[in-house]
Design a protein around this motif. Structure first.
Motif, PDB file in Angstrom:
ATOM      1  N   ASN A   7       0.834  -1.214   0.000  1.00 33.75           N
ATOM      2  CA  ASN A   7       0.000   0.000   0.000  1.00 33.75           C
ATOM      3  C   ASN A   7       0.861   1.252   0.000  1.00 33.75           C
ATOM      4  O   ASN A   7       0.586   2.211  -0.734  1.00 33.75           O
ATOM      5  CB  ASN A   7      -0.914   0.016   1.228  1.00 33.75           C
ATOM      6  CG  ASN A   7      -2.091  -0.915   1.093  1.00 33.75           C
ATOM      7  OD1 ASN A   7      -2.492  -1.276  -0.016  1.00 33.75           O
ATOM      8  ND2 ASN A   7      -2.647  -1.318   2.219  1.00 33.75           N
ATOM      9  N   ARG A   8       1.914   1.248   0.817  1.00 33.51           N
ATOM     10  CA  ARG A   8       2.815   2.393   0.886  1.00 33.51           C
ATOM     11  C   ARG A   8       3.486   2.648  -0.463  1.00 33.51           C
ATOM     12  O   ARG A   8       3.591   3.780  -0.919  1.00 33.51           O
ATOM     13  CB  ARG A   8       3.861   2.140   1.979  1.00 33.51           C
ATOM     14  CG  ARG A   8       4.123   3.334   2.839  1.00 33.51           C
ATOM     15  CD  ARG A   8       5.044   3.042   4.023  1.00 33.51           C
ATOM     16  NE  ARG A   8       4.305   2.441   5.123  1.00 33.51           N
ATOM     17  CZ  ARG A   8       4.436   1.173   5.523  1.00 33.51           C
ATOM     18  NH1 ARG A   8       5.309   0.382   4.967  1.00 33.51           N
ATOM     19  NH2 ARG A   8       3.728   0.710   6.521  1.00 33.51           N
ATOM     20  N   ARG A   9       3.937   1.566  -1.105  1.00 35.78           N
ATOM     21  CA  ARG A   9       4.612   1.704  -2.409  1.00 35.78           C
ATOM     22  C   ARG A   9       3.640   2.227  -3.457  1.00 35.78           C
ATOM     23  O   ARG A   9       4.000   3.061  -4.292  1.00 35.78           O
ATOM     24  CB  ARG A   9       5.221   0.364  -2.832  1.00 35.78           C
ATOM     25  CG  ARG A   9       6.006   0.436  -4.108  1.00 35.78           C
ATOM     26  CD  ARG A   9       7.198   1.379  -3.990  1.00 35.78           C
ATOM     27  NE  ARG A   9       7.832   1.524  -5.293  1.00 35.78           N
ATOM     28  CZ  ARG A   9       8.210   2.666  -5.822  1.00 35.78           C
ATOM     29  NH1 ARG A   9       8.077   3.787  -5.143  1.00 35.78           N
ATOM     30  NH2 ARG A   9       8.744   2.710  -7.022  1.00 35.78           N
ATOM     31  N   THR A  11       1.076   4.124  -2.947  1.00 35.44           N
ATOM     32  CA  THR A  11       0.891   5.549  -2.628  1.00 35.44           C
ATOM     33  C   THR A  11       2.072   6.375  -3.127  1.00 35.44           C
ATOM     34  O   THR A  11       1.891   7.466  -3.680  1.00 35.44           O
ATOM     35  CB  THR A  11       0.721   5.737  -1.108  1.00 35.44           C
ATOM     36  OG1 THR A  11      -0.368   4.928  -0.662  1.00 35.44           O
ATOM     37  CG2 THR A  11       0.448   7.186  -0.753  1.00 35.44           C
ATOM     38  N   GLU A  12       3.281   5.865  -2.940  1.00 30.35           N
ATOM     39  CA  GLU A  12       4.478   6.578  -3.414  1.00 30.35           C
ATOM     40  C   GLU A  12       4.459   6.759  -4.929  1.00 30.35           C
ATOM     41  O   GLU A  12       4.799   7.836  -5.434  1.00 30.35           O
ATOM     42  CB  GLU A  12       5.743   5.808  -3.017  1.00 30.35           C
ATOM     43  CG  GLU A  12       6.053   5.825  -1.548  1.00 30.35           C
ATOM     44  CD  GLU A  12       7.163   4.845  -1.161  1.00 30.35           C
ATOM     45  OE1 GLU A  12       7.711   4.158  -2.064  1.00 30.35           O
ATOM     46  OE2 GLU A  12       7.468   4.762   0.037  1.00 30.35           O
ATOM     47  N   VAL A  14       1.813   6.787  -6.946  1.00 32.83           N
ATOM     48  CA  VAL A  14       0.770   7.768  -7.292  1.00 32.83           C
ATOM     49  C   VAL A  14       1.268   9.178  -6.989  1.00 32.83           C
ATOM     50  O   VAL A  14       1.094  10.099  -7.804  1.00 32.83           O
ATOM     51  CB  VAL A  14      -0.545   7.458  -6.538  1.00 32.83           C
ATOM     52  CG1 VAL A  14      -1.547   8.582  -6.720  1.00 32.83           C
ATOM     53  CG2 VAL A  14      -1.137   6.136  -7.010  1.00 32.83           C
ATOM     54  N   ALA A  15       1.929   9.362  -5.847  1.00 26.92           N
ATOM     55  CA  ALA A  15       2.449  10.688  -5.472  1.00 26.92           C
ATOM     56  C   ALA A  15       3.498  11.178  -6.470  1.00 26.92           C
ATOM     57  O   ALA A  15       3.543  12.378  -6.795  1.00 26.92           O
ATOM     58  CB  ALA A  15       3.037  10.634  -4.060  1.00 26.92           C
TER      59      ALA A  15
END
Length: 190
Positions: A7-9, A11-12, A14-15
């Motif tokens: 999930n964190r990756r 999000t990164e 997409v950011a």
């Protein structure tokens, strides 16, 4: 690695695309093709889809989760257009980036663990070895003679049978436990 890391990756990634000046293109995100999650971004000229999906490679005996960044190739799907008749298909994307997280193992307490392809293959081989070892140790052993007479007493007491046909009586050991079987019923001795 846990699913929270995936999930964190996601999000990164997409950011990173939002930092490049892309904005969310909501009209092309309707519907589902079975993916876990997706987001469509546009810079006004093109649409980029970032999606999370499951994969299986049966030849290599591995499975897991992947993040794919792909550019829309279909001319019918236009940025900033809310015509819902055009569908952006996941299998028709020009793949710009792909990251795979291979499933190593799982349990009810800690959930699924992810890692590299080499770790997943090693874990699959270990699971196979353990399965083969378990199968070899759980072969049933059938008893005859005096054990049948003891089994008849158990059958009378537990199944309520009065007349017992010896041909249908079986005593066997399975997974370190003794079992008595009569016709279609089985009782595990304690």
């Amino acid at each position: 690695m846990k699913y929270a890391d995936i999930n964190r990756r996601f999000t990164e990634i997409v950011a990173e695309w939002l930092a490049k000046g892309y904005s969310i293109n909501t009209a092309s995100m309707s519907g589902s093709q079975g993916e876990t999650a997706k987001i469509d971004l546009t810079d006004g000229k093109e649409i980029v889809r970032i999606l999370v999906d499951r994969f299986s490679d049966y030849a290599a005996n591995v499975e897991g989760v992947e993040i794919i960044v792909g550019k829309a190739l279909d001319a019918d799907v236009r940025p900033n257009n809310n015509d819902n008749w055009a569908t952006l298909w996941n299998n028709r994307l020009e793949v710009l980036q792909q990251e795979r997280f291979f499933k190593i193992g799982e349990n009810r307490v800690s959930g699924t663990q992810y890692g590299t392809a080499a770790e997943a293959k090693a874990a699959a081989e270990l699971r196979l070895k353990r399965y083969i070892a378990k199968e070899c140790s759980s072969k049933s052993k059938t008893f005859t003679g005096e054990a049948i007479e003891i089994a008849k007493r158990v059958i009378r007491r537990k199944f309520g049978a009065n007349r017992i046909a010896t041909a249908y009586v079986m005593v066997f050991k399975y997974d370190n436990a003794y079992c008595v079987s009569y016709r279609d019923r089985t009782y595990r001795l304690r």
